[in-house]
Design a protein around this motif. Structure first.
Motif, PDB file in Angstrom:
ATOM      1  N   PRO A   1      -6.962 -19.507   8.629  1.00 19.94           N
ATOM      2  CA  PRO A   1      -5.969 -18.935   9.545  1.00 19.94           C
ATOM      3  C   PRO A   1      -4.582 -18.837   8.905  1.00 19.94           C
ATOM      4  CG  PRO A   1      -6.445 -21.214  10.127  1.00 19.94           C
ATOM      5  CD  PRO A   1      -7.393 -20.852   9.021  1.00 19.94           C
ATOM      6  N   GLY A   2      -3.830 -17.828   9.332  1.00 19.24           N
ATOM      7  CA  GLY A   2      -2.423 -17.754   8.974  1.00 19.24           C
ATOM      8  C   GLY A   2      -2.045 -16.790   7.886  1.00 19.24           C
ATOM      9  N   ALA A   3      -2.984 -16.028   7.342  1.00 15.65           N
ATOM     10  CA  ALA A   3      -2.641 -15.159   6.216  1.00 15.65           C
ATOM     11  C   ALA A   3      -2.238 -13.751   6.636  1.00 15.65           C
ATOM     12  CB  ALA A   3      -3.813 -15.070   5.244  1.00 15.65           C
ATOM     13  N   SER A   4      -2.367 -13.411   7.897  1.00 15.87           N
ATOM     14  CA  SER A   4      -2.154 -12.021   8.308  1.00 15.87           C
ATOM     15  C   SER A   4      -0.740 -11.528   8.030  1.00 15.87           C
ATOM     16  CB  SER A   4      -2.496 -11.847   9.781  1.00 15.87           C
ATOM     17  OG  SER A   4      -1.669 -12.669  10.577  1.00 15.87           O
ATOM     18  N   ASN A   5       0.243 -12.390   8.019  1.00 12.91           N
ATOM     19  CA  ASN A   5       1.613 -11.975   7.724  1.00 12.91           C
ATOM     20  C   ASN A   5       2.059 -12.400   6.334  1.00 12.91           C
ATOM     21  OD1 ASN A   5       1.983 -10.869  10.295  1.00 12.91           O
ATOM     22  ND2 ASN A   5       2.407 -12.894  11.134  1.00 12.91           N
ATOM     23  N   ALA A   6       1.116 -12.785   5.501  1.00 19.00           N
ATOM     24  CA  ALA A   6       1.458 -13.317   4.186  1.00 19.00           C
ATOM     25  C   ALA A   6       1.830 -12.211   3.212  1.00 19.00           C
ATOM     26  CB  ALA A   6       0.284 -14.111   3.627  1.00 19.00           C
ATOM     27  N   ILE A   7       2.627 -12.575   2.243  1.00 23.04           N
ATOM     28  CA  ILE A   7       2.961 -11.694   1.135  1.00 23.04           C
ATOM     29  C   ILE A   7       2.230 -12.256  -0.076  1.00 23.04           C
ATOM     30  CG2 ILE A   7       4.818 -10.744  -0.269  1.00 23.04           C
ATOM     31  CD1 ILE A   7       6.723 -11.520   2.055  1.00 23.04           C
ATOM     32  N   ILE A   8       1.073 -11.721  -0.361  1.00 21.90           N
ATOM     33  CA  ILE A   8       0.232 -12.155  -1.476  1.00 21.90           C
ATOM     34  C   ILE A   8       0.033 -13.675  -1.496  1.00 21.90           C
ATOM     35  CG2 ILE A   8      -0.212 -11.960  -3.944  1.00 21.90           C
ATOM     36  CD1 ILE A   8       1.676  -9.568  -3.996  1.00 21.90           C
ATOM     37  N   PRO A   9      -0.858 -14.184  -0.650  1.00 19.53           N
ATOM     38  CA  PRO A   9      -1.111 -15.626  -0.646  1.00 19.53           C
ATOM     39  C   PRO A   9      -1.751 -16.093  -1.949  1.00 19.53           C
ATOM     40  CG  PRO A   9      -2.648 -14.467   0.800  1.00 19.53           C
ATOM     41  CD  PRO A   9      -1.689 -13.446   0.282  1.00 19.53           C
ATOM     42  N   THR A  10      -1.433 -17.328  -2.345  1.00 21.70           N
ATOM     43  CA  THR A  10      -1.993 -17.925  -3.551  1.00 21.70           C
ATOM     44  C   THR A  10      -2.881 -19.098  -3.146  1.00 21.70           C
ATOM     45  OG1 THR A  10       0.002 -17.354  -4.772  1.00 21.70           O
ATOM     46  CG2 THR A  10      -1.424 -19.032  -5.745  1.00 21.70           C
ATOM     47  N   PRO A  11      -4.204 -19.004  -3.386  1.00 26.22           N
ATOM     48  CA  PRO A  11      -5.103 -20.107  -3.040  1.00 26.22           C
ATOM     49  C   PRO A  11      -5.292 -21.079  -4.198  1.00 26.22           C
ATOM     50  CG  PRO A  11      -6.389 -18.184  -3.630  1.00 26.22           C
ATOM     51  CD  PRO A  11      -4.933 -17.805  -3.796  1.00 26.22           C
ATOM     52  N   ILE A  12      -5.377 -22.364  -3.869  1.00 24.07           N
ATOM     53  CA  ILE A  12      -5.624 -23.405  -4.868  1.00 24.07           C
ATOM     54  C   ILE A  12      -6.626 -24.387  -4.269  1.00 24.07           C
ATOM     55  CG2 ILE A  12      -4.626 -25.294  -6.207  1.00 24.07           C
ATOM     56  CD1 ILE A  12      -1.891 -23.833  -5.871  1.00 24.07           C
ATOM     57  N   ILE A  13      -7.785 -24.538  -4.898  1.00 21.02           N
ATOM     58  CA  ILE A  13      -8.746 -25.550  -4.458  1.00 21.02           C
ATOM     59  C   ILE A  13      -8.443 -26.827  -5.237  1.00 21.02           C
ATOM     60  CG2 ILE A  13     -11.159 -26.264  -4.446  1.00 21.02           C
ATOM     61  CD1 ILE A  13     -11.958 -23.448  -3.819  1.00 21.02           C
ATOM     62  N   LEU A  14      -8.332 -27.934  -4.513  1.00 26.05           N
ATOM     63  CA  LEU A  14      -8.055 -29.220  -5.158  1.00 26.05           C
ATOM     64  C   LEU A  14      -9.307 -29.724  -5.866  1.00 26.05           C
ATOM     65  CD1 LEU A  14      -5.852 -30.821  -2.372  1.00 26.05           C
ATOM     66  CD2 LEU A  14      -5.129 -29.624  -4.437  1.00 26.05           C
ATOM     67  N   PRO A  15      -9.164 -30.576  -6.884  1.00 23.94           N
ATOM     68  CA  PRO A  15     -10.316 -31.040  -7.662  1.00 23.94           C
ATOM     69  C   PRO A  15     -11.407 -31.733  -6.849  1.00 23.94           C
ATOM     70  CG  PRO A  15      -8.303 -31.517  -8.852  1.00 23.94           C
ATOM     71  CD  PRO A  15      -7.892 -31.016  -7.483  1.00 23.94           C
ATOM     72  N   ASP A  16     -11.070 -32.281  -5.664  1.00 20.83           N
ATOM     73  CA  ASP A  16     -12.111 -32.922  -4.854  1.00 20.83           C
ATOM     74  C   ASP A  16     -13.071 -31.911  -4.258  1.00 20.83           C
ATOM     75  OD1 ASP A  16     -10.772 -31.799  -2.656  1.00 20.83           O
ATOM     76  OD2 ASP A  16     -10.000 -33.715  -1.934  1.00 20.83           O
ATOM     77  N   GLY A  17     -12.717 -30.614  -4.280  1.00 22.16           N
ATOM     78  CA  GLY A  17     -13.581 -29.558  -3.765  1.00 22.16           C
ATOM     79  C   GLY A  17     -13.662 -29.491  -2.257  1.00 22.16           C
ATOM     80  N   ALA A  18     -13.022 -30.413  -1.568  1.00 23.59           N
ATOM     81  CA  ALA A  18     -13.092 -30.460  -0.107  1.00 23.59           C
ATOM     82  C   ALA A  18     -11.853 -29.865   0.557  1.00 23.59           C
ATOM     83  CB  ALA A  18     -13.274 -31.907   0.360  1.00 23.59           C
ATOM     84  N   ARG A  19     -10.741 -29.816  -0.196  1.00 21.56           N
ATOM     85  CA  ARG A  19      -9.481 -29.339   0.376  1.00 21.56           C
ATOM     86  C   ARG A  19      -8.894 -28.236  -0.496  1.00 21.56           C
ATOM     87  NH1 ARG A  19      -5.736 -33.723  -0.099  1.00 21.56           N
ATOM     88  NH2 ARG A  19      -6.957 -34.198  -1.933  1.00 21.56           N
ATOM     89  N   GLY A  20      -8.120 -27.387   0.149  1.00 25.48           N
ATOM     90  CA  GLY A  20      -7.456 -26.318  -0.575  1.00 25.48           C
ATOM     91  C   GLY A  20      -6.047 -26.135  -0.040  1.00 25.48           C
ATOM     92  N   ILE A  21      -5.181 -25.623  -0.885  1.00 30.49           N
ATOM     93  CA  ILE A  21      -3.804 -25.329  -0.497  1.00 30.49           C
ATOM     94  C   ILE A  21      -3.589 -23.835  -0.657  1.00 30.49           C
ATOM     95  CG2 ILE A  21      -1.378 -25.620  -1.140  1.00 30.49           C
ATOM     96  CD1 ILE A  21      -2.068 -28.480  -1.971  1.00 30.49           C
ATOM     97  N   VAL A  22      -2.915 -23.247   0.331  1.00 31.15           N
ATOM     98  CA  VAL A  22      -2.555 -21.843   0.225  1.00 31.15           C
ATOM     99  C   VAL A  22      -1.041 -21.749   0.286  1.00 31.15           C
ATOM    100  CG1 VAL A  22      -2.752 -19.535   1.220  1.00 31.15           C
ATOM    101  CG2 VAL A  22      -4.704 -21.097   1.326  1.00 31.15           C
ATOM    102  N   HIS A  23      -0.478 -21.070  -0.706  1.00 33.44           N
ATOM    103  CA  HIS A  23       0.956 -20.771  -0.713  1.00 33.44           C
ATOM    104  C   HIS A  23       1.092 -19.351  -0.181  1.00 33.44           C
ATOM    105  CE1 HIS A  23       4.439 -18.908  -2.960  1.00 33.44           C
ATOM    106  NE2 HIS A  23       5.007 -19.744  -2.131  1.00 33.44           N
ATOM    107  N   TYR A  24       1.719 -19.231   0.972  1.00 35.97           N
ATOM    108  CA  TYR A  24       1.949 -17.912   1.550  1.00 35.97           C
ATOM    109  C   TYR A  24       3.318 -17.440   1.090  1.00 35.97           C
ATOM    110  CZ  TYR A  24      -2.015 -19.076   4.460  1.00 35.97           C
ATOM    111  OH  TYR A  24      -3.253 -19.421   4.889  1.00 35.97           O
ATOM    112  N   GLY A  25       3.424 -16.172   0.708  1.00 33.50           N
ATOM    113  CA  GLY A  25       4.642 -15.628   0.135  1.00 33.50           C
ATOM    114  C   GLY A  25       5.879 -15.782   0.987  1.00 33.50           C
ATOM    115  N   GLN A  26       5.719 -15.920   2.301  1.00 33.09           N
ATOM    116  CA  GLN A  26       6.897 -16.070   3.152  1.00 33.09           C
ATOM    117  C   GLN A  26       7.454 -17.486   3.096  1.00 33.09           C
ATOM    118  OE1 GLN A  26       3.789 -15.666   4.293  1.00 33.09           O
ATOM    119  NE2 GLN A  26       3.470 -16.659   6.253  1.00 33.09           N
ATOM    120  N   GLY A  27       6.852 -18.352   2.304  1.00 37.36           N
ATOM    121  CA  GLY A  27       7.426 -19.665   2.073  1.00 37.36           C
ATOM    122  C   GLY A  27       6.669 -20.843   2.649  1.00 37.36           C
ATOM    123  N   ASN A  28       5.501 -20.631   3.214  1.00 39.61           N
ATOM    124  CA  ASN A  28       4.727 -21.737   3.773  1.00 39.61           C
ATOM    125  C   ASN A  28       3.696 -22.229   2.765  1.00 39.61           C
ATOM    126  OD1 ASN A  28       6.059 -21.344   6.171  1.00 39.61           O
ATOM    127  ND2 ASN A  28       4.399 -20.235   7.128  1.00 39.61           N
TER     128      ASN A  28
END
Length: 194
Positions: free
Chosen positions: A93-120
């Motif tokens: 959820p939350g990417a519809s207003n994003a400016i080119i989101p950047t996905p990062i999967i953490l090494p544990d494989g269970a969690r991921g971080i998304v950097h949304y271009g608007q600063g979140n």
């Protein structure tokens, strides 16, 4: 790379490499104008396609160390894909207003971080695609040009912004350190120090 010999060659000229699993067994690519994510076996040279449901170009991708899960981002969606089963598990959820989101999967494989271009920045549980934490990088500033670096052990995230640099804990996206200076690049030392 020891002797410079080619171990596997993928002859398809339309492939664009997105990411490689750190176990060295698989890589992920896309084709311009295709709705498929291509799974490349680095062991056999085979290519397998997974329909990602959209022909929008993939802007970013990240995979688990074993290559089983992949996060892909286009200009308005971030999807989690089960590469083993060959299916899209769902959209984060939350990417519809994003400016080119950047996905990062953490090494544990269970969690991921998304950097949304608007600063979140958002931390997700990938299995159920729920948001565990969220933070704003810099209030009221477009952050689409930020550079994000993950520590080798996945415990820290360094964000180089236009006006300042911040270090976050990936466990809950707590800001641990802020520098009122902008840097052009950074790296983590093997011990995890910046």
């Amino acid at each position: 790379l020891d002797d410079g010999s080619v171990l596997k060659e993928f002859a398809d000229r339309n492939l664009r490499l997105l990411c490689v699993a750190s176990n060295g067994k698989s890589a992920f690519a896309d084709r311009i104008g295709s709705a498929n994510l291509e799974v490349l076996s680095l062991e056999t040279g085979d290519i397998r396609s997974i329909n990602k449901g959209s022909i929008a170009p993939i802007k970013g991708a990240s995979c688990t160390p074993d290559g089983r899960l992949v996060m892909i981002a286009d200009s308005s969606h971030v999807n989690v894909i089960d590469a083993d089963a060959g299916c899209v598990l769902g959209e984060l959820p939350g990417a519809s207003n994003a400016i080119i989101p950047t996905p990062i999967i953490l090494p544990d494989g269970a969690r991921g971080i998304v950097h949304y271009g608007q600063g979140n920045l958002r931390l997700f549980d990938l299995k159920n695609r729920s948001c565990l934490a969220e933070t704003k990088l810099i209030d009221n500033i477009d952050c689409s040009g930020n550079k994000i670096y993950l520590s080798p052990d996945g415990s820290h995230l360094l964000c180089l912004g236009h006006m300042r640099t911040k270090l976050y804990s990936t466990s809950n996206l707590t800001c641990l350190w802020t520098e009122q200076t902008s840097f052009t690049f950074a790296f983590f030392l093997p011990a995890g120090d910046c």
